[in-house]
Structures are given as structure tokens and as C-alpha cells.
Design an enzyme around this catalytic site. Structure first.
Site, PDB file in Angstrom:
ATOM      1  N   HIS A  37      64.868 -23.364   1.601  1.00  8.74           N
ATOM      2  CA  HIS A  37      66.073 -22.569   1.873  1.00  8.74           C
ATOM      3  C   HIS A  37      67.312 -23.270   1.297  1.00  8.74           C
ATOM      4  O   HIS A  37      68.197 -22.626   0.716  1.00  8.74           O
ATOM      5  CB  HIS A  37      66.274 -22.386   3.382  1.00  8.74           C
ATOM      6  CG  HIS A  37      65.188 -21.627   4.068  1.00  8.74           C
ATOM      7  ND1 HIS A  37      64.254 -22.229   4.869  1.00  8.74           N
ATOM      8  CD2 HIS A  37      64.883 -20.302   4.067  1.00  8.74           C
ATOM      9  CE1 HIS A  37      63.422 -21.307   5.357  1.00  8.74           C
ATOM     10  NE2 HIS A  37      63.787 -20.125   4.883  1.00  8.74           N
ATOM     11  N   LYS A 149      58.201 -19.011  -4.383  1.00  2.16           N
ATOM     12  CA  LYS A 149      57.042 -19.137  -3.485  1.00  2.16           C
ATOM     13  C   LYS A 149      56.526 -17.760  -3.057  1.00  2.16           C
ATOM     14  O   LYS A 149      55.335 -17.560  -2.921  1.00  2.16           O
ATOM     15  CB  LYS A 149      57.430 -19.939  -2.256  1.00  2.16           C
ATOM     16  CG  LYS A 149      56.360 -19.882  -1.230  1.00  2.16           C
ATOM     17  CD  LYS A 149      56.442 -20.945  -0.215  1.00  2.16           C
ATOM     18  CE  LYS A 149      55.333 -20.749   0.777  1.00  2.16           C
ATOM     19  NZ  LYS A 149      55.475 -19.507   1.545  1.00  2.16           N
ATOM     20  N   ARG A 187      56.248 -21.657   8.317  1.00  3.80           N
ATOM     21  CA  ARG A 187      54.964 -21.562   9.023  1.00  3.80           C
ATOM     22  C   ARG A 187      54.180 -22.870   8.993  1.00  3.80           C
ATOM     23  O   ARG A 187      53.211 -23.015   9.741  1.00  3.80           O
ATOM     24  CB  ARG A 187      54.128 -20.422   8.444  1.00  3.80           C
ATOM     25  CG  ARG A 187      54.715 -19.054   8.777  1.00  3.80           C
ATOM     26  CD  ARG A 187      53.789 -17.916   8.385  1.00  3.80           C
ATOM     27  NE  ARG A 187      54.219 -16.654   8.946  1.00  3.80           N
ATOM     28  CZ  ARG A 187      54.926 -15.716   8.299  1.00  3.80           C
ATOM     29  NH1 ARG A 187      55.275 -15.919   7.044  1.00  3.80           N
ATOM     30  NH2 ARG A 187      55.294 -14.608   8.906  1.00  3.80           N
TER      31      ARG A 187
HETATM   32  P1  AMP Z   1      61.931 -17.035   4.685  1.00  2.10           P
HETATM   33  O1  AMP Z   1      62.984 -17.557   5.599  1.00  2.10           O
HETATM   34  O2  AMP Z   1      60.617 -17.752   4.804  1.00  2.10           O
HETATM   35  O3  AMP Z   1      61.819 -15.546   4.677  1.00  2.10           O
HETATM   36  O4  AMP Z   1      62.411 -17.409   3.216  1.00  2.10           O
HETATM   37  C1  AMP Z   1      63.692 -17.067   2.763  1.00  2.10           C
HETATM   38  C2  AMP Z   1      63.744 -17.247   1.277  1.00  2.10           C
HETATM   39  O5  AMP Z   1      63.427 -18.615   0.963  1.00  2.10           O
HETATM   40  C3  AMP Z   1      62.715 -16.391   0.533  1.00  2.10           C
HETATM   41  O6  AMP Z   1      63.314 -15.875  -0.647  1.00  2.10           O
HETATM   42  C4  AMP Z   1      61.622 -17.357   0.210  1.00  2.10           C
HETATM   43  O7  AMP Z   1      60.902 -17.026  -0.970  1.00  2.10           O
HETATM   44  C5  AMP Z   1      62.410 -18.639  -0.006  1.00  2.10           C
HETATM   45  N1  AMP Z   1      61.547 -19.804   0.188  1.00  2.10           N
HETATM   46  C6  AMP Z   1      60.728 -20.046   1.230  1.00  2.10           C
HETATM   47  N2  AMP Z   1      60.045 -21.185   1.037  1.00  2.10           N
HETATM   48  C7  AMP Z   1      60.434 -21.671  -0.162  1.00  2.10           C
HETATM   49  C8  AMP Z   1      60.085 -22.822  -0.935  1.00  2.10           C
HETATM   50  N3  AMP Z   1      59.199 -23.704  -0.519  1.00  2.10           N
HETATM   51  N4  AMP Z   1      60.694 -22.995  -2.130  1.00  2.10           N
HETATM   52  C9  AMP Z   1      61.609 -22.096  -2.574  1.00  2.10           C
HETATM   53  N5  AMP Z   1      61.986 -20.999  -1.896  1.00  2.10           N
HETATM   54  C10 AMP Z   1      61.405 -20.785  -0.718  1.00  2.10           C
END
Ligand code: AMP
Length: 259
Positions: A37, A149, A187
């Protein structure tokens, strides 16, 4: 950093985003921030005057038997990390604010939403596309930032923007990994030490960039899918596996750039 919970505060003529044009970058998230993030916040900070992050665990993108209830939530920690990362405004609405009684309109993303992740998570991308469209309408960003990702999610959002003429530039930021190769994910917090060790097979398998060799290396894990996919000309080897109760996804680029 300002924290806003009501949509009306952002849509009002003299709201916090009015007059702050020309350049607003939006980073949609579900919170439980990690370095992935933070990489999105940094990318947004670099090329915008105003950076907005949304923190919303979107019920519409979770299936009935998924982890909506136990999804990690810690707004205080997230607000601190966002502020330190240079986020100007954190939009943290309630589920009722986003989907009030009588809510009835959904984005149908077609065939792209039915493959790979969509096959195992029916209606997932309908929920993703709908919340992204709502967030784009509420924040009216010039650019929005997503992670490689979730390559299929980024492809769905690009299709949404193209098909509905949203005029938002979509940026895709490379996957941030732990030193051992595991892609950072909110997760990962569910994994025991033993499960985490087993989960390392996923990045190792994908790093071969070869579906058959990858399948060998994933032996012992439950594979939802392990497929080559072409997203807007970018070819990836993408996989979803289950390690105990935890479902992990990852992908490696075979050809083409992140944008
Ligand atoms: P989430 O909070 O998991 O829905 O993720 C929010 C954003 O962060 C989404 O666009 C994900 O693709 C991105 N994201 C999550 N994990 C990663 C990671 N390891 N590297 C880069 N972006 C990420």
C-alpha cells in the site's frame, strides 16, 4: 491528514477536494496497510498535488463464505501510516454510507470478470468495479493507483474506465514482496509460521515462469488456478492457492510492462 466518512462532504461544492485541482491521485484500499500500500501512496504522492486514499472493506466484493468478517481492520494504525506516507485525505466510509438501503445499481464487467479469480469468486469483480466507479465519482481523481499483485483487478478497472469513458488514468505499481519472496498481502496475517513456510512455494513456483514447473513446485498446496493470462497485452502467469484456510494470489509478468 483529514479523515472523511460522508460522501456529501466530498461532493459538496466547497468540500475539501474543491479548489484543490489540478491533480488528484486516488489509492483505493481495504486497509491493513503494508509496504505494498505504501508503494501505491508513494507513487501517487510523486505525481499529484493531492493524494486521497480510501479505506473501505467492500462487502460487495466478498462471497458469502469468504473472510469479510475476519478481514483485518485497524483504522487508527492505518490513518497514522497514511499520514506518514503523505496522504492528504483518508476517505473511510461505513458500509451503509456506500450502500444505503435501496441500493440497486451494479457494474457488469462481462467475460473478464468470469475467468480466473472470477471463476472462484463469482460477483467479486462486479463488486470491485462498482465500488471503484463509486469512488471515482466521489473523489473525481485524475489518476488512480492499483497493484500489479492483483493483475486481473487492474485489468478490470482499466476496462471499466475505457468502456464507461471515465477519464481516469490508471497506474499499476509493481508487486512489493517480503525478503523471502512472498507478495505482501493483508491476508498474510492469517498464516501460521508453518503455513507461511508452505506459502513460499507460490512465489518460487511463479518465478520459474513456466506453468508445468510451477505446478510441480505447488504440489501439496490446493491450487484454485495456475494459468497464463493476457491482460491488455501484458502476459502473466497467475495463480491462486489455498494454504490452510487462507487463499493467496500472486502473478509474475511474462511479457509486457506494468503501467
Ligand atoms: P487491498 O487493500 O488488498 O485491496 O489492496 C489495495 C491496493 O494495493 C490494490 O490495488 C492492490 O493490488 C495493492 N496491493 C496489495 N498488495 C500489494 C503488493 N504486495 N504490492 C503492490 N501492490 C499491492
Amino acid at each position: 491528514m483529514k479523515i472523511v466518512r460522508r460522501i456529501s462532504e466530498l461532493l459538496t461544492r466547497d468540500g475539501p477536494l474543491t479548489g484543490t485541482v489540478p491533480r488528484t491521485g486516488l489509492v483505493p484500499t481495504m486497509g491493513a496497510f503494508h509496504a505494498g500500500h505504501l508503494a501505491l501512496f508513494a507513487a501517487a504522492r510523486e505525481e499529484n498535488d493531492v493524494v486521497v486514499a480510501s479505506l473501505f472493506v467492500n462487502p460487495a466484493q466478498f462471497g458469502a463464505n469468504e473472510d469479510l468478517d475476519r478481514y483485518p481492520r485497524d483504522e487508527e494504525r492505518d490513518a497514522k501510516l497514511a499520514e506518514e506516507a503523505g496522504v492528504d485525505l483518508l476517505f473511510a466510509p461505513s458500509a451503509e454510507e456506500m450502500y444505503p438501503e435501496g441500493y440497486a445499481t451494479w457494474v457488469d464487467v462481462g467475460e473478464l470478470g468470469e475467468r480466473l479469480e472470477g471463476e472462484f469468486r463469482p460477483d467479486h469483480f462486479r463488486g470491485v468495479a462498482t465500488v471503484c466507479l463509486k469512488l471515482f465519482n466521489i473523489v473525481r481523481p485524475d489518476r488512480a493507483y492499483f497493484g500489479q499483485k492483483d493483475a486481473q483487478q487492474a485489468a478490470v478497472v482499466k476496462q471499466l474506465v475505457r468502456d464507461l469513458n471515465l477519464g481516469v488514468e490508471i497506474r499499476v505499481v509493481p508487486t512489493v514482496r517480503d525478503e523471502d519472496g512472498l507478495a505482501l498481502s493483508s491476508r498474510n496475517a492469517y498464516l501460521s509460521a508453518e503455513e507461511r513456510a508452505a506459502a513460499l512455494a507460490l512465489p518460487r513456483a511463479l518465478a520459474t515462469k513456466d506453468r508445468e514447473r510451477a505446478r510441480e513446485l505447488l504440489r501439496g498446496l490446493e491450487i484454485d488456478y495456475l494459468e497464463e493470462a493476457n491482460f491488455n497485452g501484458q502476459r502473466v502467469l497467475a495463480a491462486a492457492v489455498r494454504v490452510g484456510e487462507t487463499r493467496l494470489i500472486d502473478n509474475v509478468i511474462l511479457e509486457g510492462e506494468s503501467t
